[in-house]
Enzyme design. Structure first.
Site, PDB file in Angstrom:
ATOM      1  N   ASP A  30       0.807  -1.162  -0.073  1.00  0.00           N
ATOM      2  CA  ASP A  30      -0.150   0.001  -0.136  1.00  0.00           C
ATOM      3  C   ASP A  30       0.962   1.332  -0.176  1.00  0.00           C
ATOM      4  O   ASP A  30       0.358   2.189  -0.609  1.00  0.00           O
ATOM      5  CB  ASP A  30      -0.914   0.095   1.111  1.00  0.00           C
ATOM      6  CG  ASP A  30      -1.829  -1.007   1.150  1.00  0.00           C
ATOM      7  OD1 ASP A  30      -1.843  -1.943   0.251  1.00  0.00           O
ATOM      8  OD2 ASP A  30      -2.743  -1.211   2.199  1.00  0.00           O
ATOM      9  N   ASP A  34       0.956   4.367  -2.690  1.00  0.00           N
ATOM     10  CA  ASP A  34       0.707   5.755  -2.198  1.00  0.00           C
ATOM     11  C   ASP A  34       1.794   6.587  -2.788  1.00  0.00           C
ATOM     12  O   ASP A  34       1.389   7.600  -3.275  1.00  0.00           O
ATOM     13  CB  ASP A  34       0.526   5.853  -0.638  1.00  0.00           C
ATOM     14  CG  ASP A  34      -0.728   5.151  -0.298  1.00  0.00           C
ATOM     15  OD1 ASP A  34      -1.783   4.910  -1.096  1.00  0.00           O
ATOM     16  OD2 ASP A  34      -0.853   4.956   1.071  1.00  0.00           O
ATOM     17  N   SER A  79     -35.666  -9.552 -15.426  1.00  0.00           N
ATOM     18  CA  SER A  79     -35.688  -9.885 -13.983  1.00  0.00           C
ATOM     19  C   SER A  79     -35.718 -11.573 -13.959  1.00  0.00           C
ATOM     20  O   SER A  79     -35.548 -12.172 -15.058  1.00  0.00           O
ATOM     21  CB  SER A  79     -36.896  -9.860 -13.028  1.00  0.00           C
ATOM     22  OG  SER A  79     -37.881 -10.193 -13.738  1.00  0.00           O
ATOM     23  N   LEU A  80     -35.607 -12.136 -12.935  1.00  0.00           N
ATOM     24  CA  LEU A  80     -35.580 -13.650 -12.832  1.00  0.00           C
ATOM     25  C   LEU A  80     -36.646 -14.350 -12.321  1.00  0.00           C
ATOM     26  O   LEU A  80     -37.506 -13.976 -11.373  1.00  0.00           O
ATOM     27  CB  LEU A  80     -34.165 -14.192 -12.003  1.00  0.00           C
ATOM     28  CG  LEU A  80     -32.836 -13.954 -12.593  1.00  0.00           C
ATOM     29  CD1 LEU A  80     -31.949 -14.289 -11.625  1.00  0.00           C
ATOM     30  CD2 LEU A  80     -32.754 -14.892 -13.887  1.00  0.00           C
ATOM     31  N   GLU A 110     -24.564 -19.601 -10.367  1.00  0.00           N
ATOM     32  CA  GLU A 110     -23.989 -18.546  -9.711  1.00  0.00           C
ATOM     33  C   GLU A 110     -24.702 -17.963  -8.403  1.00  0.00           C
ATOM     34  O   GLU A 110     -25.855 -18.322  -8.158  1.00  0.00           O
ATOM     35  CB  GLU A 110     -23.815 -17.220 -10.686  1.00  0.00           C
ATOM     36  CG  GLU A 110     -23.473 -17.483 -12.165  1.00  0.00           C
ATOM     37  CD  GLU A 110     -23.583 -16.485 -13.150  1.00  0.00           C
ATOM     38  OE1 GLU A 110     -24.430 -15.333 -12.626  1.00  0.00           O
ATOM     39  OE2 GLU A 110     -23.562 -16.598 -14.134  1.00  0.00           O
ATOM     40  N   ARG A 133     -30.909  -0.156 -12.549  1.00  0.00           N
ATOM     41  CA  ARG A 133     -31.938  -1.141 -13.319  1.00  0.00           C
ATOM     42  C   ARG A 133     -33.277  -0.184 -13.400  1.00  0.00           C
ATOM     43  O   ARG A 133     -33.679  -0.285 -14.650  1.00  0.00           O
ATOM     44  CB  ARG A 133     -32.095  -2.359 -12.646  1.00  0.00           C
ATOM     45  CG  ARG A 133     -33.166  -3.209 -13.142  1.00  0.00           C
ATOM     46  CD  ARG A 133     -33.114  -4.804 -12.880  1.00  0.00           C
ATOM     47  NE  ARG A 133     -34.101  -5.615 -13.237  1.00  0.00           N
ATOM     48  CZ  ARG A 133     -35.123  -5.735 -12.778  1.00  0.00           C
ATOM     49  NH1 ARG A 133     -35.703  -4.832 -11.830  1.00  0.00           N
ATOM     50  NH2 ARG A 133     -36.184  -6.396 -13.357  1.00  0.00           N
ATOM     51  N   GLU A 170     -23.686  -6.694 -10.338  1.00  0.00           N
ATOM     52  CA  GLU A 170     -24.189  -6.255  -9.132  1.00  0.00           C
ATOM     53  C   GLU A 170     -23.287  -5.305  -8.306  1.00  0.00           C
ATOM     54  O   GLU A 170     -22.234  -5.783  -8.249  1.00  0.00           O
ATOM     55  CB  GLU A 170     -24.735  -7.449  -8.399  1.00  0.00           C
ATOM     56  CG  GLU A 170     -25.779  -7.478  -7.134  1.00  0.00           C
ATOM     57  CD  GLU A 170     -27.342  -7.480  -7.674  1.00  0.00           C
ATOM     58  OE1 GLU A 170     -27.457  -7.491  -8.956  1.00  0.00           O
ATOM     59  OE2 GLU A 170     -28.009  -7.618  -7.018  1.00  0.00           O
ATOM     60  N   TYR A 220     -19.430  -7.203  -8.951  1.00  0.00           N
ATOM     61  CA  TYR A 220     -19.426  -8.403  -9.703  1.00  0.00           C
ATOM     62  C   TYR A 220     -20.337  -8.493 -11.041  1.00  0.00           C
ATOM     63  O   TYR A 220     -21.396  -7.956 -11.206  1.00  0.00           O
ATOM     64  CB  TYR A 220     -19.878  -9.684  -9.105  1.00  0.00           C
ATOM     65  CG  TYR A 220     -18.942 -10.126  -7.914  1.00  0.00           C
ATOM     66  CD1 TYR A 220     -17.606 -10.577  -8.127  1.00  0.00           C
ATOM     67  CD2 TYR A 220     -19.245  -9.891  -6.512  1.00  0.00           C
ATOM     68  CE1 TYR A 220     -16.735 -10.759  -6.924  1.00  0.00           C
ATOM     69  CE2 TYR A 220     -18.443 -10.215  -5.470  1.00  0.00           C
ATOM     70  CZ  TYR A 220     -17.076 -10.465  -5.841  1.00  0.00           C
ATOM     71  OH  TYR A 220     -16.284 -10.906  -4.658  1.00  0.00           O
ATOM     72  N   LYS A 288     -28.217 -20.558 -14.890  1.00  0.00           N
ATOM     73  CA  LYS A 288     -28.660 -20.141 -16.196  1.00  0.00           C
ATOM     74  C   LYS A 288     -28.054 -21.430 -17.311  1.00  0.00           C
ATOM     75  O   LYS A 288     -27.120 -21.713 -17.245  1.00  0.00           O
ATOM     76  CB  LYS A 288     -27.498 -18.851 -16.590  1.00  0.00           C
ATOM     77  CG  LYS A 288     -27.870 -17.769 -15.518  1.00  0.00           C
ATOM     78  CD  LYS A 288     -26.863 -16.850 -15.582  1.00  0.00           C
ATOM     79  CE  LYS A 288     -27.097 -15.790 -14.794  1.00  0.00           C
ATOM     80  NZ  LYS A 288     -26.284 -14.678 -14.600  1.00  0.00           N
ATOM     81  N   LYS A 312     -33.855 -19.508  -4.310  1.00  0.00           N
ATOM     82  CA  LYS A 312     -33.755 -18.585  -3.237  1.00  0.00           C
ATOM     83  C   LYS A 312     -33.237 -19.358  -1.866  1.00  0.00           C
ATOM     84  O   LYS A 312     -33.595 -20.436  -1.647  1.00  0.00           O
ATOM     85  CB  LYS A 312     -34.983 -17.640  -2.725  1.00  0.00           C
ATOM     86  CG  LYS A 312     -35.369 -16.579  -3.996  1.00  0.00           C
ATOM     87  CD  LYS A 312     -34.522 -15.440  -3.861  1.00  0.00           C
ATOM     88  CE  LYS A 312     -35.126 -14.199  -4.500  1.00  0.00           C
ATOM     89  NZ  LYS A 312     -36.066 -13.381  -3.667  1.00  0.00           N
ATOM     90  N   CYS A 406     -30.961  -5.566  40.435  1.00  0.00           N
ATOM     91  CA  CYS A 406     -30.972  -6.933  39.784  1.00  0.00           C
ATOM     92  C   CYS A 406     -32.374  -7.764  39.895  1.00  0.00           C
ATOM     93  O   CYS A 406     -32.939  -7.861  40.755  1.00  0.00           O
ATOM     94  CB  CYS A 406     -30.003  -7.742  40.601  1.00  0.00           C
ATOM     95  SG  CYS A 406     -30.033  -9.444  39.693  1.00  0.00           S
ATOM     96  N   CYS A 409     -31.499 -10.874  41.948  1.00  0.00           N
ATOM     97  CA  CYS A 409     -31.342 -10.905  43.394  1.00  0.00           C
ATOM     98  C   CYS A 409     -31.721  -9.644  44.054  1.00  0.00           C
ATOM     99  O   CYS A 409     -31.524  -9.625  45.203  1.00  0.00           O
ATOM    100  CB  CYS A 409     -30.060 -11.337  43.806  1.00  0.00           C
ATOM    101  SG  CYS A 409     -28.861 -10.173  43.280  1.00  0.00           S
TER     102      CYS A 409
END
Ligand code: IVH
Length: 665
Positions: A30, A34, A79-80, A110, A133, A170, A220, A288, A312, A406, A409
């Site tokens: 890193d 930088d 859509s699915l 997937e 979308r 997504e 992704y 798919k 799902k 408490c 007690c």
């Protein structure tokens, strides 16, 4: 300095960012990144006319927008359909086999990523437009916000790509990032999100891209829209995914080609078990048809393709009402508020309680009896109240007040300095703490009394058959058999298990005592460095602090525990009852083979029991940690390792498989 040097540096930086964010395989640290980035900034300051919009410095626009423009998608975003059972999955596969006149269909399986679908349009290699979308036909232009996602290329990595390339996928917020974000939001009186998907949506609909840039969003790719000039001739969906990778897009590593309904069902089951280990939410899997000719033949019904479906998983979050807020007394007297919920199914199980952590948390979330709340349960974690739906609060709902005494007690509760937690100071005199102490004493990692469940301990204490752990060793078969629903045989087994637990180890015994702040690791440190109970009891706080990982607070808790007369009597009673352990071998600790190595275990072990492996690693001198960090020396990854493995790879931590255990333990 020349313009071509500038371009080379810019491309080098883009390449390193790609390796880091897309391949999870950085080639420089890193700090080095930088440094290069600052060099580029300096060049751009000196030569502003060189700056192009694919420069890594140009991801975040410094002006907020007025609103979002509408964008008509070149090709609709579909859509699915869904299947909910093996039967429905079989029917889906059956329809496709019939149309194809084939026995075995190949599917791309997937994860169904639970975020926001976006379409990214590249013209002549440059990202020119990113859209949500929307209704599938018309979405919103979120280009400025999408540009801030480091895993999305501003420029395609291949100059030979077609003139127009639309990539669909997504956007997600990581689970770890979501937790951190919500904690920050609660602290700073900002909007809390119910789940990572809402958080991702909120982040993409930010008018100020500088804010979006700070949110941990990932992307992704899973399909394409318009591709033209020239239009490539793909034959399979898998070929499209393979084509997207070298252009610079992240494609999910869990995607797999499978065969038939059987392959789909296996994938569904496997991903469901991996689900809790992931650092992003998925709400199912998608199947798919892989052959594009067959996809075309099958076509569409209204808005969804016939060639794909989603299977799902149970939802990990739900809304319900809070019927009451009770407080529980923990083993060390800590008072934890618990929400009693109207029963609701979350993550496939019925949930009736959710932790509210502590008083500060209740106040920050402003949780009240009667409130409608979002409850989340990811994996096996304890269900949590994430957020209140304030607009649906019943009239007259009052802010929750923690009790002053408490509930068990009736001793007046105390709050320690700098701590959020209220405590009952009565210790063993409090029945609740007594019960918890005995449950802990008998638990698997402590004295491991087989068959002594929580309900039994509660009965023993309520019926005054025992007062402390040592009394367990004087229980008789007759006494136990006299309890409701307790047969002679199981009573006999329990007495035998209690008897067997007498033979233990010093480390387990110390852990079983339930000294505050003394977990398994500390108990083991005490045993391996101090060898005998007498020796441990005699140490003062300073001497204890010389041991590895024992600080002032822990040392004080240990000396305080052994200075207490009641505790001394209880320890003696345990020894008198016959609790014993083999002498701890005196070893030169510097010679332990894994001395001070920081090791993390992840994934499923098939040959080793996780607890035993952990114990053995610690005996050999290793420190076993639960999270991967820069200090980790070794990650042992079992089957289906998830986010910890990814993190270790990112940090360059050495990773080995389970067989390393058989070779080294
Ligand atoms: S493909 C024609 N693949 O699910 C199929 N969608 O219900 C178009 N989603 O809006 C989508 N993961 O937000 C596809 N691996 C995946 C997906 C996925 C999540 C979402 C996407 C879409 C919704 C459809």
């Amino acid at each position: 300095m020349t313009k071509s040097e500038y371009t080379t540096l810019k491309e080098r930086l883009n390449e390193h960012a790609y390796r880091y964010y897309v391949l999870d395989d950085p080639a420089i640290s890193d700090i080095e990144y930088d440094q290069l980035y600052r060099q580029l900034q300096a060049m751009e300051e000196a030569n502003p006319e060189w700056v192009s919009d694919d420069s890594p410095t140009q991801r975040v626009a410094d002006q907020p927008m007025d609103g979002f423009q509408q964008v008509r998608h070149a090709l609709p975003m579909l859509s699915l359909g869904n299947v909910f059972s093996r039967e429905e999955l079989d029917a889906f596969d059956q329809r496709i086999r019939k149309a194809a006149e084939e026995e075995n269909i190949e599917y791309m399986a997937e994860p169904k990523l639970d975020g926001l679908a976006v379409s990214l349009r590249y013209e002549n290699g440059r990202l020119v437009q990113a859209a949500t979308r929307g209704d599938g036909q018309v979405g919103e232009d979120i280009t400025a916000n999408i540009r801030t996602l480091q895993s999305i290329p501003l420029k395609l990595r291949k100059s030979t790509a077609p003139e127009v390339v639309e990539v669909r996928g997504e956007v997600l917020m990581t689970r770890s990032g979501f937790k951190k974000y919500n904690a920050w939001a609660l602290e700073n009186e900002q909007k809390v999100f119910a789940n990572p998907r809402n958080a991702a949506a909120g982040s993409l609909r930010q008018l100020d891209p500088r804010k979006t840039a700070k949110r941990p969003l990932i992307f992704y790719a899973y399909s394409v829209g318009e591709i033209s000039n020239p239009e490539p001739q793909f034959e399979q969906h898998s070929a499209i995914l393979d084509w997207l990778k070298p252009l610079g897009f992240p494609v999910n590593k869990m995607n797999r080609l499978v065969e038939g309904a059987e392959g789909c069902a296996e994938y569904h089951a496997r991903i469901n078990t991996e689900r809790p280990n992931l650092d992003f939410d998925i709400d199912g899997v998608v199947f798919k048809v892989n052959a594009l000719a067959l996809q075309q033949q099958l076509g569409f019904v209204t808005k969804a393709p016939r060639w794909a479906t989603a299977h799902k998983f149970p939802a990990e979050e739900a809304t319900t009402r809070i019927e009451a807020i009770d407080v529980q007394v923990g083993r060390t007297g800590s008072i934890t508020p618990v929400a009693r919920l109207k029963p609701v199914v979350v993550g496939g199980v019925t949930v009736t309680n959710a932790t509210l952590h502590n008083e500060d948390e209740i106040r920050r979330k402003d949780v009240r009896v009667g409130d409608k709340v979002f409850v989340r349960r990811a994996g096996d974690v304890i269900p949590e109240v994430v957020k209140v739906v304030e607009s649906e609060r019943p009239a007259g709902a009052e802010a929750f007040q923690m009790p002053t005494h408490c509930p068990v007690c009736e001793t007046r509760l105390q709050k320690e300095e700098d701590q959020a937690v209220l405590r009952c100071p009565a210790g063993f005199a409090c029945d609740a703490q007594r019960k918890e102490a005995i449950k802990h004493f008998a638990s698997r990692k402590a004295m491991d009394v087989d068959g002594l469940g929580d309900k039994l301990v509660e009965q023993f204490v309520d019926k005054e058959m025992i007062r402390g752990p040592s009394d367990l060793y004087h229980l008789t078969v007759e006494q136990i058999a006299a309890l409701e629903r307790m047969a002679e045989k199981s009573a006999g087994n329990l007495v035998a298990a209690i008897e067997a637990s007498k033979h233990t180890t010093l480390a387990r015994f110390i852990y079983a005592l339930g000294i505050r702040e003394v977990g398994e690791a500390t108990a083991r440190t005490l045993a391996t460095h101090l060898y005998t109970l007498e020796n441990i009891q005699q140490q003062d706080s300073e001497a204890l602090q010389k041991l590895p990982d024992i600080g002032e607070v822990v040392a004080r808790k240990i000396t305080k525990f052994f200075a207490d007369e009641n505790n001394q009597r209880e320890v003696q009673a345990l020894l008198d009852a016959g609790v014993h352990w083999p002498e701890v071998e005196i070893k030169d600790t510097a010679e332990l083979p894994l001395q001070d190595m920081v090791i993390v275990l992840t994934g499923k072990l098939t040959e080793f029991n996780r607890d035993q492996a952990k114990a053995r690693l610690m005996e050999l001198g290793a420190k076993v940690s639960s999270a991967v960090s820069g200090k980790t020396d070794l990650l042992i990854a079992g089957e289906n390792a998830g986010s910890k493995l990814a993190k270790a790879e990112k940090l360059g931590v050495e990773v080995v498989g389970e067989d390393w255990l058989s070779e080294n333990l």
